[in-house]
Write a protein that holds these residues in place. Structure first.
Motif, short mmCIF file in Angstrom:
data_model
loop_
_atom_site.label_atom_id
_atom_site.label_comp_id
_atom_site.label_asym_id
_atom_site.label_seq_id
_atom_site.Cartn_x
_atom_site.Cartn_y
_atom_site.Cartn_z
N LEU A 44 0.98 -0.81 0.02
CA LEU A 44 -0.21 0.00 0.21
C LEU A 44 0.62 1.33 -0.19
N ALA A 45 2.10 0.83 0.61
CA ALA A 45 2.80 2.36 0.39
C ALA A 45 3.66 2.06 -0.64
N ALA A 46 3.49 1.93 -1.52
CA ALA A 46 3.97 1.93 -2.76
C ALA A 46 3.05 2.28 -3.35
N VAL A 47 1.63 2.06 -3.30
CA VAL A 47 1.26 2.69 -4.11
C VAL A 47 0.97 4.04 -3.80
N TYR A 48 0.60 4.69 -2.27
CA TYR A 48 1.01 5.82 -2.38
C TYR A 48 1.68 6.67 -2.90
N ARG A 49 2.99 6.22 -2.40
CA ARG A 49 3.98 6.78 -3.31
C ARG A 49 4.35 6.84 -4.32
N ASN A 50 3.93 6.57 -5.48
CA ASN A 50 3.35 6.42 -6.97
C ASN A 50 2.49 6.77 -8.09
N PHE A 51 0.89 6.92 -7.23
CA PHE A 51 0.12 7.62 -7.31
C PHE A 51 -0.16 8.37 -8.12
N ASP A 52 -0.69 9.34 -8.96
CA ASP A 52 -0.60 11.09 -9.29
C ASP A 52 -2.16 11.44 -8.43
N TRP A 53 -1.58 12.21 -7.09
CA TRP A 53 -2.81 12.80 -6.75
C TRP A 53 -2.84 14.15 -7.44
N ASP A 54 -2.11 14.60 -7.62
CA ASP A 54 -2.57 16.10 -8.82
C ASP A 54 -3.80 16.01 -10.03
N GLY A 55 -4.01 15.10 -10.27
CA GLY A 55 -5.32 15.36 -10.67
C GLY A 55 -6.20 15.58 -10.47
N PRO A 56 -6.37 13.92 -9.47
CA PRO A 56 -8.00 14.10 -8.63
C PRO A 56 -7.86 15.67 -7.68
N LEU A 57 -7.01 15.77 -7.66
CA LEU A 57 -7.05 17.21 -6.73
C LEU A 57 -7.91 18.34 -7.25
N ALA A 58 -7.26 18.62 -8.25
CA ALA A 58 -6.88 19.76 -9.48
C ALA A 58 -7.77 19.81 -10.14
N PHE A 59 -9.19 17.86 -10.45
CA PHE A 59 -10.41 18.14 -10.86
C PHE A 59 -11.73 18.30 -9.32
N VAL A 60 -11.00 17.69 -7.85
CA VAL A 60 -12.17 18.54 -7.10
C VAL A 60 -12.10 19.55 -7.06
N LYS A 61 -10.93 20.69 -7.07
CA LYS A 61 -10.82 21.85 -6.71
C LYS A 61 -11.33 23.09 -8.01
N GLU A 62 -11.52 21.81 -9.25
CA GLU A 62 -12.34 22.92 -10.13
C GLU A 62 -13.29 22.82 -9.69
N SER A 63 -14.51 21.55 -9.32
CA SER A 63 -15.61 21.19 -9.58
C SER A 63 -16.40 21.40 -8.36
N ALA A 64 -15.57 21.70 -7.18
CA ALA A 64 -16.43 22.30 -5.53
C ALA A 64 -15.43 23.93 -5.90
N GLY A 65 -15.26 24.37 -6.67
CA GLY A 65 -14.91 26.36 -6.72
C GLY A 65 -14.49 26.23 -5.36
N LEU A 66 -12.91 25.77 -5.56
CA LEU A 66 -12.43 26.11 -3.98
C LEU A 66 -11.53 26.83 -4.92
N SER A 67 -10.78 27.92 -4.04
CA SER A 67 -9.81 29.44 -4.18
C SER A 67 -8.84 27.97 -4.68
N ASP A 68 -7.40 29.51 -4.74
CA ASP A 68 -6.12 28.81 -5.07
C ASP A 68 -5.47 29.34 -3.87
N ARG A 69 -6.16 29.08 -2.74
CA ARG A 69 -5.60 29.35 -1.26
C ARG A 69 -5.46 28.19 -1.51
N VAL A 70 -6.18 27.30 -1.31
CA VAL A 70 -6.24 25.69 -0.99
C VAL A 70 -4.75 24.81 -1.24
N ASN A 71 -4.15 25.28 -2.90
CA ASN A 71 -2.81 24.10 -2.98
C ASN A 71 -1.98 24.72 -2.31
N GLY A 72 -2.26 25.78 -1.45
CA GLY A 72 -1.40 25.55 -0.06
C GLY A 72 -0.37 26.37 -0.14
#
Lengths: 480, 480, 480, 480
Positions: free
Chosen positions: D452-480
């Motif tokens: 599971l740790a290997a999965v966690y390290r190698n998955f591209d989390w940015d795709g889902p985050l970008a989609f949800v940021k857009e879909s949920a209408g989040l501000s740019d702040r949440v990119n930290g």
């Protein structure tokens, strides 16, 4: 003493600052989002006085008639009586309500078990909890629970962020303590008092002792604001037969410098008491909580079986097996409740606790599998729960005949009953209310990982270890 | 040819008998329950014309520019093009819509593969399907699918109950056939044409041949009534960011003696053709259907990870493992889609089918585990998705300050973003819309047991049998 | 009466035709594959006479001392006594044995409940079962069960293939009936008598009545052959601490024209009795069967926890959660057993049955999740259970020092204890014996789908239906 | 270059200190526990030379013929070639072997990707890995992997306990380094060289650098002792058709002051390199590892389907659904392998890696569900796999006729084939070998939480985050 519904309604009417859907509520007993659940709570009070229910709902102690739910449990029969009283209420209202008193009052008994811990700082605290336990019997208030603070930044200690993120004491006066913060409390907007205590958090050391506070809060106190999530009740009852009757509104209660009189303070600046109550909080109250899952299981089973029977699908092995899986879930909960009574344990204060290991394992299994059981019920109820027009459309003159034609199956199942069953199943499995209930059941007593932690703390590991030591021929060294 | 959004709107406006919430709809393009999804469909049409999307959304064939989704698949690149076009749409609209054309048009290609079956009775039928496949390219209609009849009494044959319980031919005329019955069709109220075909049912013998009929139905035909389930769009967008944009309204379409011109009849009194199309229906269309699950997975992953990151919970092993489980689900779908292209198979008519075994196993795994993944996402999003006040309450002058205070975590996550994320997660996991989507995904292409049956029919059992025969040293007898 | 171990050994010695591993067994009490389990059975007999166990293992009825396991259950205390006696045996032998009498004798009580069914053809049959139930008390035989015939071609009726594929009557004489066929019977080679009855099969009509026969078979009868599967006992005890002590050998018993005296015939040519016994067979015996799972759970928990504690892994949340899952499984079984007693039900013949619904649901849950729990235990025990050298290698002069060095962790866990624990865990989870036990537990009382069928038949569906009818507002029509 | 089987046998014969079952092995190529697997490894070498297999098993590079498995992967076709070569071997030997070279050699390519990391301390190290990668091509050794040290006390740092608990450097000489410690290595006793590297452990700081060492160990080096777990091969082949052919013996390799020449040292006192190789170790080798699960799935499917077909059970829906579940598992693995090639990624050193996210998610899904699939196969194979006598008993003159009678079903399935199939299924699902294989598959590349740790390290989390940021209408702040 037992109150009437009218007395209860009077006790919550009028003075509170309640907000919902962007508006302020003038009379919580009349507002469409609250009225149904207030009516049910009032009905429970009234049932206590009715011949048909009195003997089940109340008991006589020391010449006074009290609610069975409030009675201190001392025998197995007490637990059977409580279980029966709760079932009687759910049967009478034809649905499931959880935060109506019997499920929350037990948290005070947990603290009662910690009297020696409380007496360490001040014997007054031990007296206070005892007083409140009897006051509940005497005054029959609608008692609820308050645990969870808003999220805050859990990576920081409370004092390193806005200190109000965890409820805390801001001042001490002759009259009592003044507290500030916020708590999520289901039912708070229409209940009488809340047992307020610290959330699970990183407040272990002296510097944080202002956060180690527990008290009974009169919910008519000045300085409280009740900010409610949107309700599910204001919809068409024909389409949402559960949401419109059984929605229990969650509230963010703001404690904006609220005075708590000394006699209501259960502990204060007392980390050890806070730790004690966190570890034992659901010792009693988990019983009534888990009991609700049994009824939810019944609802899923009934809906699925009725649907399958309409066209004889219940004759298929695959369908029978899915129904049997639901039955296993249902009986598993029944088994844990029943066995928790049979193997009940004495508590430190001389009460009788449901067997803790059986109760907490039952709670985990019931809550963690609920979504899976809803999935099975959803499969058995079929795709039509998500495509069927609403009741108003069944009544429209241009569509009525078509819908009656196409939704009737045979003489046993005519369109109206099918529509009702589908609406019921949808509200049970798929609606806002259904999603809410599922999440509530998962988090209401504590998040899932805490359910497992409670299992871990309460299971007797020594039995298995001793058996394996013997069976594997291990030396005595391994006992460490 | 590619249409514009305006042309599409014009094509559905005005003449239909559409009912929802007990009322008749005068303009489906303007009604609050339909407008959002009509707007998205129109947007897809318009995207085809825009420089930013044209090359992805359309392709040139024989000098004409057509929608990529309508193109007959002949190469692996065609499938990558289709996959990319669908992703482009979902990214552009920032959400998931399913019944918007690309997912349904493929069902006609399945029938196209059965031309020899069709030609058995009448070569005209084989010509008709070919004509329609090219007509779709030429006219770019919004094409949908119609499979499921109302429940009826499945323990009886159609003729032993109200014969309309399954759609059937009541009359044959020079102009065509006249059909009667009802079908559930998502999106029918705002689409242009429906590929209508028999449901899964016990109609195998000659006596039932009136039920073995398939045709293209122009959804502007006289005699159609569209009776819709209640929509989820007419709510506050801030509280229901998905439901108010992406609800696709399901409809019970009544065929009240509808004339189907001969050129639209694809087969008739032809049990074999009906059986063929039932067995192959999703041969192509399952691809676009499964692709949606990938996006739904992305939404769950993004919501859960954003929530965990707010307070550093994503540093905990238990949280990482749950996120990794979601990632496995997501990549499993990705793997099946990708491998189905890489190992694509030629079809009887010379098209290129996604590898059938990989596609159907992917569909089963994606759909049957969705509820479990929602459960994991729900755990990761936490209890606050079910207790947070709605947006209007966040704006009320007496509560605004409190909610901003208690819902802000730090500089990165302020109250407004947290409220939005919680509303999004609730609408994704817990709302009426969420429950609907979950059920839709489970039943839309066929009920779960049929997903498994498709796997069983399409898996190559011979490979494993041959290997075991050799490895276990079995004699040749066992080949039977 | 209670026998001694020596009396038991004498009763099985000498005259039988027993085959194992391609050889004929001369003395079953001395053969390495049988001796360990015969010794345990003998030990159970002897325990009954020892001061330390007598009161737990036996009871006085009508002036005679009998085995608690054989006592007819009439009160809840009787069930607690039986449960305690079984636990005492398992604790004394430090392991789990199943087919040692207490788990099989109850099947006769099920038939005793069907006396009225038996009396329909011949009152002698009803008398015979009553006689045998008391004979068991009086003579304390090792009683086992025989259900399953060889596979045969289940797609054909018995008479359409080799008729011996199902055990049947070939002749009737003054002395009794002569039967022919074969049955799988665990423990038959070293037990005294077997309650033999029809398997689950398609023998419903008159033509097959020769197959509808049930009887008590004296296992010393001429004409029996005991063909055993290979045993797991003849290995090094240090490497296989469970297999070498607790293997219970399964046998294919050939009935090669065996005479069954009339007084041992319980029913014959009596399809109704056969159906009755099939449906009720485990009414009592499932209790003792499920109780074994509790002990198996204890063994997994103990092994996993010991292993985790060696290096402090039990401090990790993830490890605690896995252990808690095992605890939930264990307590779930405990809950069903306990609740089945608390809510026990009177039987038709006046005995007290464990609550049937709680018992059968418990059986299903325990058996169907066992493999999953073994998986969790396997994870917790770690990869070294599959790579550790055997005990002899730990003793070899050239390797001993290395293995002591590399298998010692600290003062608490030295190499010898670690090796023992790993050997124990391997034999519990991974060995031939472990695989056998898992499969046995899955199939011993009936295959998994029958476990679900028993749940379906014994659950009270009316409660959920009534609740949903009321809650959904359905009309009385739906009661059909 | 490609070796022959005879050359391989010569290379491992004679000089090693190998121990098993309490005895020292004189000739590993002849010993009954090793001979079968040595024969298979030799067969693989010989296949490379045979006309029927040469083109699949070897390729020409720079005028030399090399093993396909050893070839550096640079194109998708290379991966298809490797996959085909492995399948060819498994088909030829009619079973599954894992640690035969193709699955381990890839670990060196991972280190090859880290040449810049290696070059940081000493360019010689970067040269060494490159040299070895080509040496493998040139010399065709049997290359294995060594990762896991004995358990030790993981709650302590290495230097706070017996320092040998983790393999470490004890001396540096002109000739090379001298190492001490122990490693579990499957196949080490009969392989040529092992890529030895640090285990997962708490050795992050400078003080521990003696433990941060990686090297190629010639397995004929003086000072090595091979202490093997007991083998499963020395049984009756008829009863254990898999164990007697395919057991791959695990070994605890003792490094008793072993000299590693400098040219074989890949890194030393280099924590960063150790960290790099831990994180990337299975980048390539997971492919061949996961591929084995596909074949194991085939074996379960074939065994279950053959058994179901014997009596027509494969006509039942419930049986078809269980078979389809197995098919889904099988195709899921196929999908991940296939898609990992299709979406392969360039590596830092210019090789082509299987898509890492798809590969690691596939590994997790395949390994974590294997026990569940074995459970399904066990159900489908039925209870007779655990009660059937062994082959010798089928041959005994007094039992032969009975067993032939009762184990024959019809003309297609006679007793001998049924016995063989049952023996095969038992050895696949239930035997010591089966339990071992299941555990091996779970732990061989790393324990489940690391999957599971290997999965966690190698998955591209940015795709889902970008989609949800857009879909949920989040501000740019949440990119930290």
């Amino acid at each position: 003493m037992i109150r009437t519904g009218a007395e209860y309604r009077d006790s919550i009417r009028g003075t509170r600052d309640i907000y919902i859907d962007g508006e302020k509520v003038s009379d919580v007993t009349a507002h469409p989002s609250f009225r149904p659940i207030v009516d049910i709570r009032a009905r429970i009070y009234d049932m206590q006085h009715e011949a048909a229910f009195r003997d089940v709902m109340t008991c006589e102690e020391n010449g006074e008639r009290n609610a069975v739910g409030n009675k201190l449990p001392r025998t197995q029969q007490d637990w059977w009586d409580k279980r029966r009283a709760t079932d009687t209420v759910l049967n009478e209202v034809s649905g499931v309500v959880t935060r109506v008193g019997d499920e929350t009052v037990g948290e005070m008994w947990s603290l009662y078990d910690g009297q020696d811990v409380l007496a360490e700082i001040d014997p007054a605290f031990a007296r206070n909890i005892e007083t409140h336990i009897h006051k509940v019997l005497r005054e029959d208030p609608f008692h609820v629970s308050a645990n969870t603070d808003p999220k805050g930044d859990r990576s920081k200690a409370p004092q390193d962020q806005d200190p109000d993120m965890l409820l805390h004491v801001v001042k001490e006066t002759d009259a009592g303590i003044v507290v500030r913060g916020a708590k999520y409390e289901t039912a708070a907007a229409y209940a009488n008092q809340a047992f307020t205590k610290p959330t699970i958090a990183n407040w272990g050391n002296a510097a944080l002792s202002d956060y180690a506070v527990g008290f009974i809060c009169d919910l008519n106190s000045p300085g409280l604001k009740f900010i409610c999530r949107s309700g599910f009740a204001g919809k068409a009852p024909a389409d949402y037969p559960l949401a419109t009757r059984f929605d229990e509104v969650d509230t963010l209660v703001i404690f904006d410098n609220v005075l708590i009189p000394w006699e209501n303070v259960l502990f204060y600046r007392h980390t050890k008491a806070a730790t004690f109550i966190r570890a034992t909080l659901h010792r009693y109250s988990a019983f009534a909580f888990v009991q609700r899952n049994l009824k939810v299981a019944d609802m899923m089973i009934g809906a699925a079986l009725f649907n399958a029977r309409q066209t004889g699908l219940d004759k298929q092995q695959a369908v029978q097996e899915k129904l049997a899986e639901l039955a296993c879930y249902r009986e598993m909960i029944n088994a844990h409740l029943t066995a928790a009574i049979t193997l009940a344990e004495p508590s430190p204060s001389g009460l009788l606790m449901p067997n803790q290991s059986l109760l907490y394992t039952g709670r985990y299994l019931a809550c963690s599998q609920l979504h899976q059981m809803m999935h099975i019920a959803r499969e058995l109820c079929g795709g039509q729960i998500c495509v069927t027009p609403n009741a108003a459309t069944f009544e429209h003159p241009e569509t009525k005949a078509f819908l009656e034609k196409y939704y009737s199956i045979n003489d046993t199942w005519v369109a109206d009953d099918r529509r009702r069953l589908l609406a019921f199943a949808r509200d049970l499995l798929n609606s806002d209310y259904a999603g809410h209930r599922l999440t509530f059941q998962l988090f209401a007593q504590s998040p899932p990982f805490n359910h497992l932690a409670a299992v871990y703390r309460n299971f007797d590991w020594d039995g298995p270890l001793a058996f394996v030591k013997e069976s594997a021929g291990l030396s005595d060294r391994v006992n460490g």
